[in-house]
Design an enzyme around this catalytic site. Structure first.
Site, mmCIF file in Angstrom:
data_model
loop_
_atom_site.group_PDB
_atom_site.id
_atom_site.type_symbol
_atom_site.label_atom_id
_atom_site.label_comp_id
_atom_site.label_asym_id
_atom_site.label_seq_id
_atom_site.Cartn_x
_atom_site.Cartn_y
_atom_site.Cartn_z
ATOM 1 N N HIS A 102 0.839 -1.194 0.000
ATOM 2 C CA HIS A 102 0.000 0.000 0.000
ATOM 3 C C HIS A 102 0.878 1.249 0.000
ATOM 4 O O HIS A 102 2.096 1.158 0.180
ATOM 5 C CB HIS A 102 -0.953 -0.011 1.208
ATOM 6 C CG HIS A 102 -0.269 -0.040 2.539
ATOM 7 N ND1 HIS A 102 -0.435 -1.053 3.450
ATOM 8 C CD2 HIS A 102 0.590 0.827 3.113
ATOM 9 C CE1 HIS A 102 0.287 -0.811 4.531
ATOM 10 N NE2 HIS A 102 0.925 0.318 4.343
HETATM 11 P P1 TYD Z 1 -2.556 -3.969 7.278
HETATM 12 O O1 TYD Z 1 -2.579 -2.553 6.772
HETATM 13 O O2 TYD Z 1 -3.159 -5.018 6.402
HETATM 14 O O3 TYD Z 1 -1.068 -4.389 7.648
HETATM 15 P P2 TYD Z 1 0.258 -4.444 6.707
HETATM 16 O O4 TYD Z 1 0.216 -3.232 5.854
HETATM 17 O O5 TYD Z 1 1.386 -4.462 7.649
HETATM 18 O O6 TYD Z 1 0.238 -5.684 5.916
HETATM 19 O O7 TYD Z 1 -3.264 -3.964 8.700
HETATM 20 C C1 TYD Z 1 -3.749 -5.135 9.306
HETATM 21 C C2 TYD Z 1 -4.992 -4.800 10.094
HETATM 22 O O8 TYD Z 1 -4.685 -3.966 11.199
HETATM 23 C C3 TYD Z 1 -6.043 -4.079 9.267
HETATM 24 O O9 TYD Z 1 -7.312 -4.614 9.596
HETATM 25 C C4 TYD Z 1 -5.978 -2.653 9.753
HETATM 26 C C5 TYD Z 1 -5.490 -2.791 11.179
HETATM 27 N N1 TYD Z 1 -4.670 -1.654 11.646
HETATM 28 C C6 TYD Z 1 -5.173 -0.822 12.638
HETATM 29 O O10 TYD Z 1 -6.313 -0.987 13.107
HETATM 30 N N2 TYD Z 1 -4.398 0.194 13.100
HETATM 31 C C7 TYD Z 1 -3.146 0.421 12.619
HETATM 32 O O11 TYD Z 1 -2.458 1.365 13.070
HETATM 33 C C8 TYD Z 1 -2.644 -0.437 11.563
HETATM 34 C C9 TYD Z 1 -1.278 -0.222 10.985
HETATM 35 C C10 TYD Z 1 -3.443 -1.464 11.123
#
Ligand code: TYD
Length: 132
Positions: A49
């Site tokens: 992302h």
């Molecule tokens: P995600 O963005 O998929 O993680 P990565 O980019 O590391 O692969 O996030 C995983 C889950 O956690 C998603 O449901 C969103 C949640 N999340 C939060 O609630 N707060 C946060 O600060 C972050 C980074 C993620």
């Protein structure tokens, strides 16, 4: 590309090592949020992302992983494998995390509260967003 590696000062003695991080001093923003990633596996890919607003600093507190960074024009791969180095990632950079070592622990400092609205989660949308 809007990223840089920050070398943190380490205070070390016979008892071990310590790295302080201070808002707007050895990092270029105010921390609104901290999260950490652990229990990752080598075959998994995370991230994938970009952020419209949020700046981040990632520290491999333990273990290693490879970051793929993409500004829409070029791609660079960076290994993160030291607890005294922070990877600063500016906004509008597509990032992916690959090749986690077993037990890798990443600490992420963020300039914004969590807001799904400022995420770009599809590469095509990212390309459109940066060409605006
Ligand atoms: P995600 O963005 O998929 O993680 P990565 O980019 O590391 O692969 O996030 C995983 C889950 O956690 C998603 O449901 C969103 C949640 N999340 C939060 O609630 N707060 C946060 O600060 C972050 C980074 C993620």
């Amino acid at each position: 590309m809007n990223y840089k590696l920050l070398n943190f000062k380490v205070f070390g003695d016979a008892r071990g090592k310590l790295v302080p991080i201070e808002n707007n001093k050895n990092i270029p923003f105010e921390i609104k949020r901290l999260f950490y990633i652990y229990d990752t596996l080598p075959d998994e890919v995370r991230g994938c992302h970009a952020h419209k607003k949020c700046e981040q600093i990632v520290v491999a507190i333990d273990g290693s992983c490879q970051f793929l960074l993409d500004d829409g024009e070029k791609r660079e791969k960076i290994w993160l494998n030291r607890p005294d180095v922070g990877l600063y990632i500016g906004k509008n950079i597509w990032n992916e995390m690959h090749q986690f070592s077993y037990g890798c622990k990443l600490m992420v400092l963020a300039s914004e509260y969590y807001d799904e609205e400022e995420y770009i989660r599809k590469y095509d949308d990212f390309k459109k967003w940066i060409s605006k």
